[in-house]
Design an enzyme around this catalytic site. Structure first.
Site, mmCIF file in Angstrom:
data_model
loop_
_atom_site.group_PDB
_atom_site.id
_atom_site.type_symbol
_atom_site.label_atom_id
_atom_site.label_comp_id
_atom_site.label_asym_id
_atom_site.label_seq_id
_atom_site.Cartn_x
_atom_site.Cartn_y
_atom_site.Cartn_z
ATOM 1 N N GLU A 152 0.857 -1.191 0.000
ATOM 2 C CA GLU A 152 0.000 0.000 0.000
ATOM 3 C C GLU A 152 0.887 1.233 0.000
ATOM 4 O O GLU A 152 1.891 1.291 0.697
ATOM 5 C CB GLU A 152 -0.887 0.026 1.255
ATOM 6 C CG GLU A 152 -1.688 1.311 1.393
ATOM 7 C CD GLU A 152 -2.382 1.454 2.742
ATOM 8 O OE1 GLU A 152 -3.144 2.425 2.902
ATOM 9 O OE2 GLU A 152 -2.158 0.615 3.642
ATOM 10 N N ILE A 153 0.489 2.216 -0.778
ATOM 11 C CA ILE A 153 1.114 3.532 -0.759
ATOM 12 C C ILE A 153 0.000 4.479 -0.324
ATOM 13 O O ILE A 153 -1.110 4.434 -0.861
ATOM 14 C CB ILE A 153 1.626 3.936 -2.158
ATOM 15 C CG1 ILE A 153 2.588 2.890 -2.714
ATOM 16 C CG2 ILE A 153 2.259 5.310 -2.125
ATOM 17 C CD1 ILE A 153 3.866 2.718 -1.938
#
Length: 186
Positions: A152-153
């Site tokens: 995840e960013i």
């Protein structure tokens, strides 16, 4: 709306200072050191984590007698470990993206630039935005590494961190978060 909780605790005096009795059993942890990832192909995973996420490959101890690689950046390491043939611990569906599944998350200062990079590198991703009642918005991008482990960013710093219990339990090691590093500079 969060409920406020009141907790009673005892204070005791140590060297004339009051100390919260809840700290007595706190483990002496400082920070996240590394995340370990099994991989089908160490070289492909090195390429992914260095080119897509900007990690830097570092030397690993010679005493390790199995194939792998150590990467580091942003104050955290990723240790890649070559999986054994037909390793059942690897994700079976490398295309599956579910934000409620296991993942590692990285704070990002420019999600649009990250999205552009993922498109350029033909990495399949999913975007999601969450908005709190007060208008605070958090954006997320989810994608998989070559072995199907989700990354995840996000811009999670937009959300205020509100401890359920005492703020005094949060430890932020400003003076020793990263390991010692040889820079080869004189």
């Amino acid at each position: 709306m969060r409920k406020k909780r009141c907790h009673r605790f005892q204070e005791k005096k140590i060297d004339g200072k009051a100390e919260d009795s809840r700290n007595e059993n706190r483990p002496p942890l400082m920070a996240l050191n590394h995340v370990s990832r099994l991989c089908r192909n160490v070289k492909e995973s090195i390429d992914f984590y260095t080119k897509v996420l900007g990690f830097v490959q570092t030397e690993r101890p010679q005493a390790l007698d199995f194939e792998g690689a150590w990467l580091f950046n942003y104050g955290v390491g990723i240790h890649l470990v070559q999986s054994k043939e037909e390793d059942q611990r690897l994700p079976s569906d490398a295309q599956h993206l579910d934000p409620q599944d296991n993942h590692i998350s990285f704070q990002c200062e420019d999600l649009e630039a990250m999205e552009k990079k993922l498109k350029e590198m033909n990495v399949k991703f999913m975007k999601r935005s969450l908005e709190e009642e007060d208008g605070t918005k958090m954006d997320q991008i989810f994608f998989n590494d070559p072995d199907g482990f989700m990354v995840e960013i996000c811009n999670c710093e937009n959300l205020k961190l509100v401890p359920v219990e005492s703020l005094s339990k949060i430890k932020i090691p400003m003076d020793r978060h990263t390991p010692p590093m040889e820079t080869n500079q004189t």
